[in-house]
Write a protein that holds these residues in place. Structure first.
Motif, PDB file in Angstrom:
ATOM      1  N   PHE A  37       0.829  -1.204   0.000  1.00 49.71           N
ATOM      2  CA  PHE A  37       0.000   0.000   0.000  1.00 49.71           C
ATOM      3  C   PHE A  37       0.869   1.263   0.000  1.00 49.71           C
ATOM      4  N   ASN A  38       1.858   1.265   0.881  1.00 50.50           N
ATOM      5  CA  ASN A  38       2.732   2.448   0.946  1.00 50.50           C
ATOM      6  C   ASN A  38       3.533   2.631  -0.334  1.00 50.50           C
ATOM      7  N   GLY A  39       3.826   1.517  -0.995  1.00 48.03           N
ATOM      8  CA  GLY A  39       4.528   1.599  -2.285  1.00 48.03           C
ATOM      9  C   GLY A  39       3.684   2.362  -3.302  1.00 48.03           C
ATOM     10  N   PHE A  40       2.397   2.073  -3.322  1.00 50.99           N
ATOM     11  CA  PHE A  40       1.506   2.762  -4.261  1.00 50.99           C
ATOM     12  C   PHE A  40       1.500   4.269  -3.999  1.00 50.99           C
ATOM     13  N   ILE A  41       1.346   4.633  -2.710  1.00 47.39           N
ATOM     14  CA  ILE A  41       1.300   6.064  -2.379  1.00 47.39           C
ATOM     15  C   ILE A  41       2.665   6.708  -2.668  1.00 47.39           C
ATOM     16  N   SER A  42       3.716   6.023  -2.283  1.00 46.36           N
ATOM     17  CA  SER A  42       5.044   6.647  -2.421  1.00 46.36           C
ATOM     18  C   SER A  42       5.427   6.849  -3.881  1.00 46.36           C
ATOM     19  N   THR A  43       5.036   5.942  -4.780  1.00 45.53           N
ATOM     20  CA  THR A  43       5.368   6.173  -6.201  1.00 45.53           C
ATOM     21  C   THR A  43       4.676   7.448  -6.692  1.00 45.53           C
ATOM     22  N   ASN A  44       3.449   7.663  -6.216  1.00 46.55           N
ATOM     23  CA  ASN A  44       2.734   8.893  -6.610  1.00 46.55           C
ATOM     24  C   ASN A  44       3.393  10.135  -6.027  1.00 46.55           C
ATOM     25  N   VAL A  45       3.864  10.021  -4.787  1.00 48.94           N
ATOM     26  CA  VAL A  45       4.540  11.167  -4.157  1.00 48.94           C
ATOM     27  C   VAL A  45       5.841  11.478  -4.909  1.00 48.94           C
ATOM     28  N   VAL A  46       6.606  10.446  -5.220  1.00 50.15           N
ATOM     29  CA  VAL A  46       7.882  10.657  -5.915  1.00 50.15           C
ATOM     30  C   VAL A  46       7.642  11.305  -7.285  1.00 50.15           C
ATOM     31  N   ARG A  81       3.478  21.448   1.663  1.00 48.66           N
ATOM     32  CA  ARG A  81       4.044  20.978   2.948  1.00 48.66           C
ATOM     33  C   ARG A  81       3.555  19.569   3.271  1.00 48.66           C
ATOM     34  N   ARG A  82       2.286  19.279   2.956  1.00 47.04           N
ATOM     35  CA  ARG A  82       1.741  17.933   3.208  1.00 47.04           C
ATOM     36  C   ARG A  82       2.475  16.894   2.350  1.00 47.04           C
ATOM     37  N   LEU A  83       2.722  17.278   1.113  1.00 46.65           N
ATOM     38  CA  LEU A  83       3.431  16.372   0.191  1.00 46.65           C
ATOM     39  C   LEU A  83       4.855  16.100   0.696  1.00 46.65           C
ATOM     40  N   LEU A  84       5.495  17.155   1.173  1.00 44.64           N
ATOM     41  CA  LEU A  84       6.854  16.992   1.710  1.00 44.64           C
ATOM     42  C   LEU A  84       6.841  16.113   2.960  1.00 44.64           C
ATOM     43  N   SER A  85       5.789  16.271   3.786  1.00 39.19           N
ATOM     44  CA  SER A  85       5.683  15.427   4.987  1.00 39.19           C
ATOM     45  C   SER A  85       5.528  13.964   4.595  1.00 39.19           C
ATOM     46  N   ALA A  86       4.729  13.726   3.540  1.00 37.65           N
ATOM     47  CA  ALA A  86       4.561  12.339   3.079  1.00 37.65           C
ATOM     48  C   ALA A  86       5.921  11.793   2.640  1.00 37.65           C
ATOM     49  N   ALA A  87       6.675  12.601   1.887  1.00 36.60           N
ATOM     50  CA  ALA A  87       7.994  12.147   1.420  1.00 36.60           C
ATOM     51  C   ALA A  87       8.920  11.912   2.614  1.00 36.60           C
ATOM     52  N   GLU A  88       8.752  12.725   3.663  1.00 37.63           N
ATOM     53  CA  GLU A  88       9.565  12.524   4.873  1.00 37.63           C
ATOM     54  C   GLU A  88       9.188  11.196   5.541  1.00 37.63           C
ATOM     55  N   ALA A  89       7.878  10.915   5.591  1.00 40.18           N
ATOM     56  CA  ALA A  89       7.423   9.658   6.198  1.00 40.18           C
ATOM     57  C   ALA A  89       8.007   8.455   5.458  1.00 40.18           C
ATOM     58  N   PHE A  90       8.185   8.592   4.155  1.00 39.23           N
ATOM     59  CA  PHE A  90       8.756   7.477   3.377  1.00 39.23           C
ATOM     60  C   PHE A  90      10.287   7.426   3.469  1.00 39.23           C
ATOM     61  N   GLY A  91      10.869   8.426   4.121  1.00 39.11           N
ATOM     62  CA  GLY A  91      12.321   8.403   4.334  1.00 39.11           C
ATOM     63  C   GLY A  91      13.127   9.053   3.234  1.00 39.11           C
ATOM     64  N   TYR A  92      12.472   9.878   2.408  1.00 40.46           N
ATOM     65  CA  TYR A  92      13.177  10.466   1.267  1.00 40.46           C
ATOM     66  C   TYR A  92      13.714  11.873   1.553  1.00 40.46           C
ATOM     67  N   LEU A  93      13.008  12.583   2.437  1.00 40.98           N
ATOM     68  CA  LEU A  93      13.388  13.970   2.741  1.00 40.98           C
ATOM     69  C   LEU A  93      13.405  14.169   4.253  1.00 40.98           C
ATOM     70  N   THR A  94      14.169  15.170   4.692  1.00 41.20           N
ATOM     71  CA  THR A  94      14.088  15.602   6.083  1.00 41.20           C
ATOM     72  C   THR A  94      13.537  17.031   6.066  1.00 41.20           C
ATOM     73  N   VAL A  95      12.475  17.250   6.835  1.00 44.30           N
ATOM     74  CA  VAL A  95      11.860  18.580   6.872  1.00 44.30           C
ATOM     75  C   VAL A  95      12.039  19.149   8.282  1.00 44.30           C
ATOM     76  N   THR A  96      12.735  20.279   8.361  1.00 43.96           N
ATOM     77  CA  THR A  96      12.917  20.945   9.656  1.00 43.96           C
ATOM     78  C   THR A  96      12.435  22.371   9.498  1.00 43.96           C
ATOM     79  N   GLY A  97      11.204  22.624   9.954  1.00 47.09           N
ATOM     80  CA  GLY A  97      10.626  23.959   9.774  1.00 47.09           C
ATOM     81  C   GLY A  97      10.483  24.252   8.288  1.00 47.09           C
ATOM     82  N   ASP A  98      11.180  25.298   7.851  1.00 43.38           N
ATOM     83  CA  ASP A  98      11.088  25.692   6.445  1.00 43.38           C
ATOM     84  C   ASP A  98      12.136  25.007   5.569  1.00 43.38           C
TER      85      ASP A  98
END
Ligand SMILES: C[S@@+](CC[C@H](N)C(=O)[O-])C[C@H]1O[C@@H](n2cnc3c(N)ncnc32)[C@H](O)[C@@H]1O
Length: 357
Positions: A37-46, A81-98
């Motif tokens: 399931f997460n693979g499906f969402i993460s491919t869309n996020v990427v 910001r929501r999209l970036l948070s999703a990418a962070e949850a998948f381990g692709y980005l680190t978001v610290t404030g801005d």
């Protein structure tokens, strides 16, 4: 059954061709439901991040400011910001404030981004309609379409990241003044090869009007309008229905990448394709033909990127795909001499270097 691994990490086939070890892949099967399931969402996020320009951005700099980037690109900052948070949850980005920075996993995505463009951008409707196609309620090509420009763009991205150096090495050994690329997509490859060899010219044939439009942009970007000509044409018309392409009789190297299977759909003309290619380009001394093949059976419990998508997409489109041996037999029967078979970057994909006899 897994082939023996040689000292340099390559898997040996009986005939001395060495498919890279990473063709076995890292996705362990069975994929549990959470991963699937997460693979499906993460491919869309990427794919979304690619479309929003983040891969190009992080090629040039190591960090991104969310507010500034949103303003620059006129993005909805809240959604971004929501999209970036999703990418962070998948381990692709680190978001610290801005501030956003890529994690080590980003570079692997960057290398393989073409498969995301191909799969999500190009084939999302085809995969989403799998049940309806299977029931016969919808038919590919009539009710369900792929996004041809995204297929062509994804292929070009995969070429740049994974295949370019392999082809360049083969091309360096060849004499040519006019190249033809069949099923040329956005014409990135033919532009690159012509640009690297002063005085040469190229033509790119593609059936898709949208890919040919993108190709015109590629040619302009490379400043090659006087040397590379993208032409919107069905190659099957050239092979079997007398469509003439100006300059075809001067082509000395004919190429096709990730496209040969499209010429072989009709079983009635399948064995005539190679002889027809030789006739359409009568002075071509070399044919460089590359395509993805069917995975050999019993490959083990891991899956690589791309192969499952390539196989399923073509099944849903009703387009047969072939084993490496079937291709090599087709070339032999069609009168082309196989000089060498070279693993070509993407999983189970080979470049066949063929001489006209
Ligand atoms: C997977 S893409 C590969 C594009 C390009 N060769 C590359 O590797 O980047 C296949 C291309 O073949 C084109 N194509 C499919 N059938 C065709 C046909 N009968 N004649 C010409 N082009 C065709 C598609 O429009 C698409 O651009």
């Amino acid at each position: 059954m897994t082939a023996p691994v040689s000292r340099d990490g390559l898997h040996a086939l009986d005939d001395g061709v060495f498919p890279p070890a990473d063709w076995c892949g890292d996705a362990k099967t069975p994929l549990d439901a959470d991963t699937a399931f997460n693979g499906f969402i993460s491919t869309n996020v990427v794919f979304a991040l690619e479309q929003l320009g983040l891969f190009a951005w992080f090629d040039g700099t190591g960090r991104l400011d969310v507010a500034e980037y949103s303003r620059l690109r006129q993005l909805d900052e809240v959604v971004f910001r929501r999209l970036l948070s999703a990418a962070e949850a998948f381990g692709y980005l680190t978001v610290t404030g801005d501030r956003v920075t890529p994690t080590p996993a980003w570079s692997e995505l960057r290398r393989k981004i073409g498969f995301f463009t191909w799969g999500v951008g190009g084939y999302h409707d085809v995969f989403a309609n799998a049940a309806a196609i299977t029931r016969g309620e919808r038919v590919f090509g009539q009710d369900v379409l792929r996004n041809e420009a995204m297929v062509a763009l994804g292929s070009a991205q995969a070429d740049l990241a994974l295949m370019r150096h392999i082809l360049d090495e083969q091309i360096a050994a060849l004499d040519f003044s006019l190249l033809a690329d069949l099923g040329s997509g956005i014409s990135e490859r033919v532009c690159r090869l012509v640009k690297s060899r002063p005085g040469t010219r190229g033509i790119g044939l593609d059936i898709s009007a949208s890919a040919t439009d993108l190709a015109a942009g590629t040619v302009e970007r490379h400043e090659l309008t006087d040397r590379v000509r993208p032409i919107c044409a069905d190659v099957l018309d050239v092979l079997f229905h007398g469509r003439r392409i100006e300059g075809a009789d001067q082509v000395d190297v004919a190429m096709s990448f990730m496209f040969l299977h499209d010429l072989l759909v009709d079983p009635g003309t399948r064995m005539d394709v190679i002889p027809a290619l030789r006739k359409a380009f009568p002075h071509a001394h070399t044919f460089l033909l590359a395509d993805t093949t069917v995975r050999p059976p019993g490959e083990g419990e891991e899956l690589p990127v791309f192969s499952s998508g390539f196989e399923l997409a073509h099944a849903l489109m009703g387009v047969p795909i072939y084993t490496r041996e079937e291709y090599e037999n087709l070339f032999h029967e069609g009168g082309l001499h196989l000089r060498r078979t070279i693993p070509f970057g993407a999983p189970h994909t080979y470049l066949f270097v063929l001489e006209a006899q």
